[in-house]
Design a protein around this motif. Structure first.
Motif, PDB file in Angstrom:
ATOM      1  N   GLN A  68     -42.526  42.081  17.515  1.00 46.09           N
ATOM      2  CA  GLN A  68     -43.796  42.774  17.690  1.00 46.09           C
ATOM      3  C   GLN A  68     -43.928  43.491  19.041  1.00 46.09           C
ATOM      4  O   GLN A  68     -44.986  44.051  19.339  1.00 46.09           O
ATOM      5  CB  GLN A  68     -44.947  41.782  17.513  1.00 46.09           C
ATOM      6  CG  GLN A  68     -45.029  41.214  16.110  1.00 46.09           C
ATOM      7  CD  GLN A  68     -46.116  40.184  15.929  1.00 46.09           C
ATOM      8  OE1 GLN A  68     -47.036  40.083  16.741  1.00 46.09           O
ATOM      9  NE2 GLN A  68     -46.023  39.402  14.865  1.00 46.09           N
ATOM     10  N   LEU A  71     -45.529  46.801  19.345  1.00 46.18           N
ATOM     11  CA  LEU A  71     -46.984  46.861  19.175  1.00 46.18           C
ATOM     12  C   LEU A  71     -47.714  46.316  20.394  1.00 46.18           C
ATOM     13  O   LEU A  71     -48.886  45.941  20.308  1.00 46.18           O
ATOM     14  CB  LEU A  71     -47.386  46.063  17.926  1.00 46.18           C
ATOM     15  CG  LEU A  71     -46.648  46.411  16.632  1.00 46.18           C
ATOM     16  CD1 LEU A  71     -47.042  45.459  15.515  1.00 46.18           C
ATOM     17  CD2 LEU A  71     -46.909  47.855  16.230  1.00 46.18           C
ATOM     18  N   ARG A  72     -47.044  46.275  21.521  1.00 48.86           N
ATOM     19  CA  ARG A  72     -47.588  45.669  22.735  1.00 48.86           C
ATOM     20  C   ARG A  72     -49.030  46.111  23.025  1.00 48.86           C
ATOM     21  O   ARG A  72     -49.347  47.304  23.048  1.00 48.86           O
ATOM     22  CB  ARG A  72     -46.704  46.021  23.935  1.00 48.86           C
ATOM     23  CG  ARG A  72     -47.111  45.305  25.227  1.00 48.86           C
ATOM     24  CD  ARG A  72     -46.275  45.762  26.415  1.00 48.86           C
ATOM     25  NE  ARG A  72     -44.853  45.636  26.191  1.00 48.86           N
ATOM     26  CZ  ARG A  72     -44.159  44.509  26.272  1.00 48.86           C
ATOM     27  NH1 ARG A  72     -44.777  43.372  26.562  1.00 48.86           N
ATOM     28  NH2 ARG A  72     -42.848  44.494  26.067  1.00 48.86           N
ATOM     29  N   SER A  74     -51.637  46.240  21.392  1.00 51.72           N
ATOM     30  CA  SER A  74     -52.452  46.877  20.352  1.00 51.72           C
ATOM     31  C   SER A  74     -53.637  46.008  19.957  1.00 51.72           C
ATOM     32  O   SER A  74     -54.708  46.516  19.634  1.00 51.72           O
ATOM     33  CB  SER A  74     -51.602  47.154  19.098  1.00 51.72           C
ATOM     34  OG  SER A  74     -50.615  48.114  19.362  1.00 51.72           O
ATOM     35  N   GLY A  75     -53.427  44.700  19.965  1.00 47.92           N
ATOM     36  CA  GLY A  75     -54.471  43.795  19.491  1.00 47.92           C
ATOM     37  C   GLY A  75     -55.208  43.063  20.583  1.00 47.92           C
ATOM     38  O   GLY A  75     -55.644  41.922  20.378  1.00 47.92           O
ATOM     39  N   TYR A  83     -55.541  40.331  13.448  1.00 50.57           N
ATOM     40  CA  TYR A  83     -54.099  40.305  13.735  1.00 50.57           C
ATOM     41  C   TYR A  83     -53.316  40.198  12.430  1.00 50.57           C
ATOM     42  O   TYR A  83     -52.356  40.947  12.192  1.00 50.57           O
ATOM     43  CB  TYR A  83     -53.771  39.140  14.668  1.00 50.57           C
ATOM     44  CG  TYR A  83     -52.298  38.783  14.671  1.00 50.57           C
ATOM     45  CD1 TYR A  83     -51.381  39.504  15.426  1.00 50.57           C
ATOM     46  CD2 TYR A  83     -51.824  37.735  13.888  1.00 50.57           C
ATOM     47  CE1 TYR A  83     -50.028  39.192  15.415  1.00 50.57           C
ATOM     48  CE2 TYR A  83     -50.475  37.411  13.869  1.00 50.57           C
ATOM     49  CZ  TYR A  83     -49.580  38.136  14.631  1.00 50.57           C
ATOM     50  OH  TYR A  83     -48.240  37.823  14.592  1.00 50.57           O
ATOM     51  N   VAL A  87     -51.138  43.418  11.835  1.00 48.71           N
ATOM     52  CA  VAL A  87     -49.718  43.247  12.161  1.00 48.71           C
ATOM     53  C   VAL A  87     -48.933  42.725  10.976  1.00 48.71           C
ATOM     54  O   VAL A  87     -47.898  43.270  10.597  1.00 48.71           O
ATOM     55  CB  VAL A  87     -49.552  42.318  13.380  1.00 48.71           C
ATOM     56  CG1 VAL A  87     -48.085  42.095  13.697  1.00 48.71           C
ATOM     57  CG2 VAL A  87     -50.251  42.926  14.595  1.00 48.71           C
ATOM     58  N   VAL A 300     -47.409  36.199  20.824  1.00 55.57           N
ATOM     59  CA  VAL A 300     -47.401  37.614  20.457  1.00 55.57           C
ATOM     60  C   VAL A 300     -47.862  38.478  21.626  1.00 55.57           C
ATOM     61  O   VAL A 300     -48.901  38.226  22.222  1.00 55.57           O
ATOM     62  CB  VAL A 300     -48.286  37.892  19.223  1.00 55.57           C
ATOM     63  CG1 VAL A 300     -47.698  37.242  17.984  1.00 55.57           C
ATOM     64  CG2 VAL A 300     -49.720  37.434  19.417  1.00 55.57           C
ATOM     65  N   THR A 302     -48.805  41.454  21.224  1.00 50.27           N
ATOM     66  CA  THR A 302     -49.863  42.349  20.754  1.00 50.27           C
ATOM     67  C   THR A 302     -51.178  42.051  21.469  1.00 50.27           C
ATOM     68  O   THR A 302     -52.057  42.910  21.558  1.00 50.27           O
ATOM     69  CB  THR A 302     -50.098  42.171  19.243  1.00 50.27           C
ATOM     70  OG1 THR A 302     -50.427  40.805  18.975  1.00 50.27           O
ATOM     71  CG2 THR A 302     -48.874  42.572  18.454  1.00 50.27           C
ATOM     72  N   THR A 303     -51.299  40.824  22.007  1.00 53.59           N
ATOM     73  CA  THR A 303     -52.559  40.384  22.600  1.00 53.59           C
ATOM     74  C   THR A 303     -52.424  39.929  24.042  1.00 53.59           C
ATOM     75  O   THR A 303     -53.313  40.173  24.854  1.00 53.59           O
ATOM     76  CB  THR A 303     -53.160  39.236  21.763  1.00 53.59           C
ATOM     77  OG1 THR A 303     -53.328  39.690  20.416  1.00 53.59           O
ATOM     78  CG2 THR A 303     -54.500  38.763  22.311  1.00 53.59           C
ATOM     79  N   ARG A 434     -41.802  53.561  18.330  1.00 58.31           N
ATOM     80  CA  ARG A 434     -43.242  53.325  18.251  1.00 58.31           C
ATOM     81  C   ARG A 434     -43.963  54.464  17.548  1.00 58.31           C
ATOM     82  O   ARG A 434     -44.797  54.247  16.658  1.00 58.31           O
ATOM     83  CB  ARG A 434     -43.793  53.125  19.666  1.00 58.31           C
ATOM     84  CG  ARG A 434     -45.286  52.752  19.772  1.00 58.31           C
ATOM     85  CD  ARG A 434     -46.218  53.965  19.789  1.00 58.31           C
ATOM     86  NE  ARG A 434     -45.787  55.062  20.611  1.00 58.31           N
ATOM     87  CZ  ARG A 434     -46.063  55.203  21.904  1.00 58.31           C
ATOM     88  NH1 ARG A 434     -46.781  54.314  22.541  1.00 58.31           N
ATOM     89  NH2 ARG A 434     -45.632  56.275  22.570  1.00 58.31           N
TER      90      ARG A 434
END
Length: 462
Positions: A68, A71-72, A74-75, A83, A87, A300, A302-303, A434
Motif C-alpha cells: 500500500q 497510496l501513502r 491517502s487515508g 479504509y 483500499v 498501513v 495510507t494513514t 501511482r
C-alpha cells in the motif's frame, strides 16, 4: 572490506549480558557481530565513527501491508470502514503485478531508510500468482531482512469468507523463492483467521501452513469484530501455539490474552494506526500481564508514517494514557509509570525478532548474531545534549536522525543517504505507477478527492 569496526558509540545492546556501553566498539566480520567491548584492538577494518551516535539493533516491524506504499497518506482522515472500502474494495483490485512490485520496493526501502532492518510484509493482495511473485521480488530488491507473509486476495476477505486459500501458489512461492531458511528474506503465512474466514477455512489454513513449515500471523481483536473471544475459539480447535503472532489484540477479552500467554504466542501492536482507526487502546499491559512482551508494527502507511519512532511514541503515550485516565477517575497518582522507554525499545527490536522467528539471528547486539545495526546521530538540535540514550531514541529522535544502517554486515545507509540507490529515477517510477493506479480508479492523484471519498460506506456495514 569484510571487517568493519564501529568505534566509540553509545551502545544500547538490548542483550542483558552486554547491557549499555556508554563508549564502546562493535566489530563486524562478514555478516556477523564478532566482538563488542571498549577499545577493541583491531587492524585491517573499515572504521565507522560512532562518536556522538547511539548504536542500537535495527528496528523490526512485525506487520505491514507493504504493497500500500503507493497510496501513502491517502487515508489520513479515513475511518476503518472507509479504509476497507477504498483500499481493500477499490484500489487493491486495480493493482497490477508491476504495482505490487514497485509498491513493495517503495515500502521496504522507506522502512530501511528509517532504520527498520527487518520487515514482516503482511502481503494480502496476492490476486494472482504473478502478483505474489512480484511482491516477493519488490521486497527482495530493497536489500533488507524481511519475512514475506503470504496472504489472500481481496476476493477472499469478505467477512466471513468460505473461499479457500490458494495453497498451490503458497507452495510454489516457497519452492521458487525460499528454498533455504538461511537467507535474507524468508517466508511466513498471513492467515485471515476466524474473524474473516469460516473456522473450517481457518483450520485448513493453519494446518497447511504448518505442513509447509511456515509461521503464522493473524489479525485478532481489532475493533468491534474482535470482541467475541476469537482466540478462545481458535484454541478450541487446537490451532493456537508458539508459532502464531496475534496482530492488534485491542479488543480481546481476558480469556483470549491468557491463552496467548499459556500457549507461547507472540503479539504485534500497531499503536498509531489503532488509535486512529478505532481498533481500541494499546493492549500492552493486558499482554504483559500474561507474560507476553509485544512487538511493534506500522500496519498501513495510507494513514500513519512508516517509521518506528512514531510507533514507539504512540505505544508509550497510548499505554500510559489508559492508566493515567483511570487514575484521574480514581483520583490517585500514577507512580511508577506503567511502561518505560526501555521496554518500548526492546519491543521494537528483540521482541520483533522473536515474533518473526528470527530471535537467534537479530534483535539485539549480541556476538554471533547477524550485524543488523543502526546508528542514531545525536549531534542534531533535536537529539542534543544526549542525557538519556533510551529517552533520545524513543522520545526525541525521528527518522531523519538515522545516519547509518547496516544489514547482515552490509552498509545500506551511510551519512544519511541510502547506498547505491538512485532516488530521482525511483521517484519517477513510483509516481508513474501511482498515476496509472489513480487513473484506473477514476480519481485524481493530487489529493483533491480527499478526505472522505467513500461517504456511502458506513461503519455499520463492516
Amino acid at each position: 572490506m569484510a571487517r568493519k569496526l564501529i568505534r566509540n558509540a553509545h551502545i544500547i545492546s538490548i542483550d542483558p549480558e552486554v547491557g549499555v556501553i556508554p563508549r564502546g566498539d562493535i566489530l563486524i566480520e562478514g555478516s556477523k557481530i564478532a566482538a563488542i567491548g571498549t577499545d577493541l584492538s583491531v587492524s585491517d577494518a573499515e572504521i565507522i565513527d560512532g562518536e556522538g551516535r547511539i548504536a542500537i539493533p535495527g528496528f523490526i516491524d512485525t506487520h505491514r501491508h507493504t504493497w500500500q506504499a503507493l497510496l501513502r497518506a491517502s487515508g489520513a482522515d479515513w475511518t476503518l470502514a472507509q479504509y476497507f472500502a477504498g483500499v481493500r474494495g477499490v484500489m487493491g483490485t486495480l493493482y497490477t503485478p508491476d504495482d505490487m512490485k514497485i509498491g513493495n520496493h517503495l515500502g521496504a526501502i522507506a522502512a530501511l531508510d528509517a532504520g527498520i532492518t527487518t520487515l514482516y510484509d503482511w502481503s494480502h493482495n496476492n490476486n494472482s500468482p504473478d502478483h505474489s511473485s512480484a511482491a516477493v521480488e519488490g521486497l527482495m530488491a530493497a536489500g533488507m531482512r524481511a519475512v514475506f507473509g503470504y496472504g489472500n486476495s481481496d476476493a477472499e476477505w469478505v467477512p466471513v469468507s468460505d473461499a479457500p486459500s490458494d495453497f498451490e501458489d503458497v507452495a510454489r512461492v516457497k519452492r521458487e523463492y525460499f528454498s533455504s531458511d538461511d537467507q535474507l528474506v524468508t517466508m511466513g503465512f498471513a492467515a485471515r483467521g476466524n474473524q474473516f474466514a469460516t473456522m473450517r477455512v481457518t483450520k485448513e489454513d493453519f494446518v497447511k501452513a504448518r505442513d509447509l513449515g511456515l509461521r503464522i500471523s493473524v489479525h485478532m481483536g481489532d475493533g468491534l469484530w474482535g470482541m467475541n473471544k476469537p482466540v478462545v475459539d481458535l484454541h478450541a480447535e487446537g490451532l493456537t501455539g508458539p508459532d502464531v503472532t496475534y496482530v492488534h489484540c485491542n479488543s480481546l477479552q481476558s480469556e483470549d490474552f491468557q491463552i496467548i500467554g499459556d500457549t507461547g504466542g507472540t503479539a504485534s501492536i500497531a499503536p498509531e494506526l489503532e488509535l486512529h482507526m478505532g481498533h481500541g487502546f494499546p493492549p500492552t499491559l493486558s499482554l504483559m500481564k500474561v507474560g507476553v512482551r509485544p512487538s511493534i508494527s506500522i500496519d498501513v502507511v495510507t494513514t500513519v508514517p512508516d517509521d518506528m519512532f512514531s510507533a514507539m511514541r504512540a505505544l508509550l503515550s497510548g499505554t500510559r494514557a489508559v492508566v493515567n485516565n483511570q487514575a484521574l477517575i480514581d483520583r490517585v497518582i500514577v507512580d511508577p509509570l506503567p511502561l518505560m522507554a526501555t521496554d518500548v525499545l526492546e519491543f521494537a527490536t528483540l521482541q520483533g525478532a522473536l515474533a518473526c522467528g528470527l530471535g537467534d539471528k537479530t534483535g539485539s547486539l549480541t556476538v554471533g548474531k547477524e550485524a543488523d545495526i543502526v546508528l542514531v546521530n545525536c549531534n542534531s538540535l533535536n537529539t542534543m545534549p544526549m542525557n538519556n540514550a533510551y529517552g533520545i531514541v524513543v522520545e526525541a529522535a525521528h527518522a531523519g536522525n538515522v545516519e547509518t544502517v547496516i544489514v547482515a554486515g552490509n552498509i545500506r545507509k551511510r551519512d544519511f543517504k541510502l547506498v547505491d540507490f538512485d532516488h530521482a529515477s525511483f521517484k519517477t517510477r513510483v509516481e508513474a505507477a501511482r498515476d496509472g493506479l489513480f487513473e484506473k480508479a477514476g480519481v485524481p492523484s493530487d489529493g483533491s478527492w480527499l478526505p472522505r471519498p467513500f461517504e456511502a460506506a458506513s461503519d455499520s456495514e463492516f
